[in-house]
Design a protein around this motif. Structure first.
Motif, PDB file in Angstrom:
ATOM      1  N   ARG A 114      26.440 -21.777 -27.638  1.00 42.82           N
ATOM      2  CA  ARG A 114      26.327 -23.070 -28.458  1.00 42.82           C
ATOM      3  C   ARG A 114      25.583 -22.910 -29.350  1.00 42.82           C
ATOM      4  O   ARG A 114      25.427 -23.149 -30.140  1.00 42.82           O
ATOM      5  N   LYS A 115      24.271 -23.241 -28.745  1.00 40.77           N
ATOM      6  CA  LYS A 115      22.561 -22.934 -29.192  1.00 40.77           C
ATOM      7  C   LYS A 115      23.055 -22.152 -29.964  1.00 40.77           C
ATOM      8  O   LYS A 115      22.164 -22.284 -31.712  1.00 40.77           O
ATOM      9  N   TYR A 116      22.916 -20.290 -29.908  1.00 45.63           N
ATOM     10  CA  TYR A 116      22.463 -19.539 -30.838  1.00 45.63           C
ATOM     11  C   TYR A 116      23.607 -18.502 -31.728  1.00 45.63           C
ATOM     12  O   TYR A 116      23.359 -18.528 -32.450  1.00 45.63           O
ATOM     13  N   HIS A 117      24.776 -18.961 -31.095  1.00 41.61           N
ATOM     14  CA  HIS A 117      26.180 -18.736 -31.579  1.00 41.61           C
ATOM     15  C   HIS A 117      26.254 -18.390 -32.678  1.00 41.61           C
ATOM     16  O   HIS A 117      26.030 -17.891 -34.428  1.00 41.61           O
ATOM     17  N   ALA A 118      26.072 -20.011 -33.605  1.00 43.76           N
ATOM     18  CA  ALA A 118      25.978 -19.912 -35.964  1.00 43.76           C
ATOM     19  C   ALA A 118      24.813 -19.347 -36.304  1.00 43.76           C
ATOM     20  O   ALA A 118      25.087 -18.592 -37.008  1.00 43.76           O
TER      21      ALA A 118
END
Length: 173
Positions: A93-97
């Motif tokens: 969730r933290k790094y996907h984007a």
């Protein structure tokens, strides 16, 4: 200026010994702690995870084959299997984007690669390449990722080439 005496608490020999025998939970060198606080370094598991997850995202999407390989790797890899499912989900969730955005991906992966311990860099590279080869299609962005990782992980070209060739053969059969 008047001096004021401050009374120190009295400690017994047992108190002193038990205090001296206590060891910190994790001994992190001072420079490493400062780098982490400033966001320049990340822990070994997170950085290893990001290199591998970054491989799946190298072309801006994660194929079904890459997702399947990632899931299998999470239980197979000694480093990654120590990450709980909750921690992996939080990292995704933290790094996907950032990993899906080519402009932000490079700086994040550069930071992650520098934080992978030297003794785990070949392994991280091998897992990343295996993820990329999982769908049997290597796009130009994935080739660029592999090339970048050789430099960012500070791998010698002969070792990287040997890993690449071995994994190509593995995935051809």
């Amino acid at each position: 200026m008047a001096r004021t005496n401050v009374a120190l608490p009295q400690l017994s020999l047992g108190d002193l010994l038990s205090t001296a025998e206590r060891k910190p939970k994790e001994s992190i060198p001072f420079g490493e702690r400062i780098a982490r606080i400033l966001g320049l370094r990340m822990d070994a598991r997170t950085s290893f995870f990001l290199v591998v997850y970054g491989a799946a995202a190298a072309d801006g999407r994660i194929s079904e084959e890459e997702a399947t390989e990632l899931d299998a790797l999470m239980s197979r890899s000694p480093t990654l299997s120590k990450l709980s499912a909750e921690r992996r989900a939080k990292l995704m969730r933290k790094y996907h984007a950032r990993l899906m955005d080519a402009g932000r991906r490079r700086s994040l992966l550069s930071r992650a690669a520098r934080s992978v311990p030297a003794k785990k860099r070949l392994s991280a590279f091998a897992h990343a390449v295996d993820i990329i080869l999982g769908d049997r299609v290597v796009l130009p962005s994935e080739r660029a990722f592999i090339s970048d990782m050789v430099g960012l992980l500070e791998l010698d070209e002969a070792s990287a080439t040997a890993i690449l060739n071995a994994l190509r053969k593995k995935n051809d059969h």
